[in-house]
Design a protein around this motif. Structure first.
Motif, short mmCIF file in Angstrom:
data_model
loop_
_atom_site.label_atom_id
_atom_site.label_comp_id
_atom_site.label_asym_id
_atom_site.label_seq_id
_atom_site.Cartn_x
_atom_site.Cartn_y
_atom_site.Cartn_z
N TYR A 398 0.85 -1.19 0.00
CA TYR A 398 0.00 0.00 0.00
C TYR A 398 0.89 1.24 0.00
O TYR A 398 1.82 1.34 0.80
N PHE A 399 0.58 2.20 -0.88
CA PHE A 399 1.37 3.42 -0.99
C PHE A 399 0.50 4.66 -0.84
O PHE A 399 -0.62 4.71 -1.38
N ASP A 400 1.05 5.63 -0.14
CA ASP A 400 0.50 6.98 -0.15
C ASP A 400 1.51 7.84 -0.90
O ASP A 400 2.55 8.23 -0.34
N GLU A 404 5.56 3.93 1.17
CA GLU A 404 4.89 2.67 1.50
C GLU A 404 4.32 2.76 2.91
O GLU A 404 5.03 3.09 3.87
N ALA A 426 -4.43 4.95 1.35
CA ALA A 426 -3.51 4.75 0.23
C ALA A 426 -3.99 5.47 -1.03
O ALA A 426 -5.20 5.65 -1.24
N THR A 427 -3.03 5.87 -1.86
CA THR A 427 -3.37 6.40 -3.18
C THR A 427 -3.33 5.31 -4.24
O THR A 427 -4.03 5.40 -5.25
N ILE A 429 -2.28 0.76 -4.82
CA ILE A 429 -1.90 -0.54 -4.26
C ILE A 429 -1.14 -1.30 -5.33
O ILE A 429 -1.47 -1.25 -6.53
#
Length: 794
Positions: A398-400, A404, A426-427, A429
């Protein structure tokens, strides 16, 4: 109970009451710590208890479909299945299962036909009542659905069903009436309208449901079925899903304006508190349920599955002898469909395939011959490796932005996120895996998903696209997202690095993120003609050919009706070609609803297995080899061709679907039309023979002596029908009035009783239920067209 509920209600202020009559989440009822009320998770439950999530970390036992359940014609079997359903629910902290589906098989084209029990209201009603009693006896609520006349899927959110009061009462409402008599604690209303009013705000919720029938449980809306704030004045008690939207702040304003009364809100809260008391959510001690080990659950489901299979044709080829060489062919042999599509979906711990089941007991050769599944499947676990830890599965990160914020190992390459907490932050995946090709040739590598999606293969972008959902059905978008793929030539044993990146959509307030995606593959295939010929050749050299044909979750699914009853692709051609080279051809039909079988009289045997759940393969092997007898009988009529079906249409005209056939659906319509189906309602064969005699009637109890005249233990279903050819009112040619299933050993006899409910003699009039004076004819036998015994009943 009512005194305690009133005391608790008095402790709640108006905002607290409004919180309780809307969900707290997608599959969760609100709680209130001030009165000791726990939040109550609920779950879809027609074919297994999925729980609040839709993925493999919390697997479920996969049960046979509704058609399979009704095909047993044995409500007593549901006592054990109900205990298993309740145990699964408690294991997942679930207080109510959203099932059974008790709409009728009005048309074989109905998309959720597989999920419902039968075309007959009495058979449906008896199975529904047994389901409710058995689940609730274990402290978990049952929620029969969808009240009422939700018998097809086309324009399901808006269609207005126009149906007579008599047909409503005698057919479509009757299963719900019996479910209420059985003590149902919850009932779900439908998306559709009936006679001009949406079911979430329809007078039928008040009468007959809450008034005449005395239903004191909770009426819950189908998800998103409540359309207005003012509907809170009507019969729906619980607006799902949560959090409160139409019934939150807007409802508070409506109360202030006097367009909705607080008394109406109080009545809804009372019903929810009554439900909470029944399931143990008010004192923190849910009622205990029976525990099942994994083996106990598998054995029960396997036995139940054998009892649901219907043998409609057999020239003596079945059961198969030990050592028989078998060519196992057809697309459903190695990739069967065990459940229909839509909200009935669950994720089992394992699936017993027909190919594996038969290989365990007989010498087997195999090739599919034709393909059924077109497009991608989620990359099988045995072919993928999480690059970070080196074990089978995938790495999900998961990334914003570029940061990560979390990572997980998953065992399958398919994710359905419902309110995932990490996803809400998150923005995008990422799903990452190394794929090992197990065969050489042209592979399709790709994904299923909606929105901004990118697939990198060995570090190079292969697909980068904003994928749009053209269907517009949110359930379909979650369970069957659009697919994209590219071709790659791979050598056997070659590994490739696959990295799928998908943008996270905006979270829905209170629900979080709803997102589904898969990392998909399609293995290399032999040219279609070559594969077809290979299957025919295997059949030529085997003692017996077993051809497994069927439909798929895309053909039979929530959200869409069928347009044809033909088996897809070249399955009919395959059966015909195999039968031409091997007279001992057994066809196994893996579909949830009727299909055309133009080859049915050219093969040795035909076995219908429905969507049979996780134990399909082992149960099938038991039936084909005679370890178990096929115990099912048809709960719905199977036509020769679609043109013969007397009630077929499911497409509304200007938003209206008129039930012009009135009370004549299913076998009633077939008898009225005088058209012979392929296989009639109630039909089914076993591996032994039977005789019956001495029909007697005492009051409303029918007695008949039955004998197993064969050489092995077997099951038979005796069915009682009524007719009134000289009636002064419009009636079916005959209609089911009662039934009983009996199992006897070789040579055994027994006198069995069939109870005829008063309702079987009644008809609905504007003044209420009436019985036409005079004589009815009683018919008893083993299908609607095989009725050797008749007598008169006054």
């Amino acid at each position: 109970m009512d005194d305690r509920i009133d005391q608790l209600l008095a402790k709640l202020d108006l905002p607290a009451k409004l919180r309780l009559i809307s969900g707290a989440g997608l599959f969760r009822l609100a709680g209130d710590p001030g009165i000791g009320l726990a939040e109550m998770p609920i779950s879809d439950g027609p074919s297994g208890v999925r729980g609040e999530s839709m993925d493999e970390p919390d697997p479920s036992v996969s049960l046979p479909s509704g058609t399979a359940v009704a095909a047993t014609w044995d409500p007593e079997l549901l006592t054990e299945i109900g205990a298993l359903i309740a145990a699964e629910a408690r294991r997942k902290d679930v207080y109510a299962v959203l099932g059974p589906t008790i709409n009728l098989h009005r048309s074989p084209l109905g998309g959720r036909h597989f999920e419902s029990f039968s075309e007959d209201p009495l058979l449906t009603a008896e199975m529904a009542a047994a389901y409710v009693r058995s689940v609730q006896a274990n402290g978990v609520g049952a929620c029969p659905k969808h009240y009422v006349a939700n018998d097809s899927e086309t324009e399901r959110f808006s269609v207005d069903v126009q149906v007579s009061d008599r047909a409503l009462r005698e057919l479509y409402l009757y299963p719900f009436e019996r479910a209420v008599e059985a003590g149902a604690w919850m009932i779900m209303d439908a998306y559709n309208g009936v006679n001009g009013a949406a079911m979430s705000d329809n007078p039928l919720l008040d009468e007959p449901l809450k008034g005449e029938w005395g239903f004191d449980g909770v009426v819950v809306s189908d998800w998103g079925a409540v359309r207005t704030t003012e509907a809170a004045s009507g019969g729906t008690d619980l607006c799902m899903p949560g959090p409160p939207m139409l019934w939150g702040e807007p409802l508070l304003a409506a109360l202030d304006a006097g367009t909705v009364s607080e008394d109406a809100i109080d009545e809804k809260v009372r019903r929810i508190l009554r439900f909470a008391t029944r399931v143990g959510a008010l004192d923190g001690t849910p009622l205990p349920t029976q525990d099942f080990t994994d083996n106990q659950a598998r054995n029960l489901v396997r036995r139940f599955t054998t009892q649901s299979m219907v043998l409609v044709r057999n020239d003596g080829t079945l059961p198969l002898s030990p050592g028989t060489t078998v060519a196992v062919l057809g697309p459903s042999a190695a990739e069967p469909r065990i459940m229909g599509g839509g909200s009935a979906t669950v994720f089992p711990t394992h699936i017993s395939t027909p190919l594996a089941g038969l290989r365990a007991v007989l010498p087997v050769t195999h090739t599919p011959g034709v393909r059924l599944i077109e497009g991608l499947i989620a990359a099988p676990t045995e072919l993928i490796t999480d690059p970070e830890i080196g074990t089978p599965g995938v790495r999900v990160r998961y990334f914003d932005g570029a940061t990560e914020i979390g990572a997980r190992h998953r065992s399958i390459a398919h994710m359905v996120l419902l309110g995932d907490e990490l996803a809400t932050r998150a923005t995008h995946i990422e799903m990452h895996a190394r794929l090992r090709a197990d065969t050489a040739g042209e592979w399709q590598l790709g994904f299923g998903g909606i929105g901004e999606v990118r697939l990198d293969i060995d570090g190079t972008p292969a697909i980068d696209e904003n994928v749009v959902d053209a269907a517009g059905d949110p359930v379909a978008a979650l369970l069957e997202p659009p697919q994209r793929s590219v071709a790659r030539i791979l050598a056997a044993g070659q590994e490739v690095d696959l990295r799928l990146t998908i943008a996270v959509p905006e979270a829905i307030p209170g629900l979080g993120v709803l997102l589904a995606f898969l990392l998909g593959i399609d293995r290399p295939q032999r040219p279609k003609d070559e594969e077809f010929a290979a299957a025919v050749e295997l059949a030529r050299t085997a003692d017996v050919a077993v051809v497994l044909v069927g439909t798929s979750e895309k053909i039979e699914s929530e959200g869409t009706d069928r347009t044809s009853l033909r088996l897809p692709d070249r399955q009919d051609d395959l059966v015909a070609a195999v039968a031409a080279v091997n007279p001992r051809t057994v066809v196994v039909v893996n579909s949830g609803a009727p299909v055309e079988m133009p080859w049915r009289e050219d093969v040795a045997a035909v076995l219908l297995t429905w969507f049979p759940g996780q134990e399909f393969g082992d149960a099938l092997a038991n039936v084909l080899t005679g370890v178990a007898e096929p115990g099912g009988r048809l709960p719905t009529t199977w036509p020769k061709t679609i043109t013969d079906v007397p009630v077929l249409h499911t497409t509304p005209a200007d938003g209206v679907l008129a039930y012009t056939e009135d009370i004549h659906i299913g076998y009633r319509a077939w008898l009225r039309a005088g058209t012979e189906p392929a296989y009639p309602f109630g039909h089914g064969l076993g591996y032994t023979t039977w005789s019956s005699s001495d029909l007697r009637v005492t009051g409303r109890t029918v007695s008949i002596t039955v004998t197993n005249t064969g050489t092995r233990t077997g099951k038979q279903v005796y069915q009682a029908y009524l007719s009134r050819p000289d009636s002064t009112i419009d009636r079916p040619v005959r209609w089911l009035a009662g039934f009983t299933a009996v199992t006897l050993g070789s040579g055994q006899s027994r006198t069995v009783d069939i109870d005829l409910p008063r309702r079987a003699f009644e008809h609905w009039t504007p003044e209420g239920w009436e019985i036409e004076p005079g004589t009815f004819t009683l018919h008893v036998g083993t299908s609607v067209t095989d009725l050797p015994h008749t007598t008169e009943v006054s």
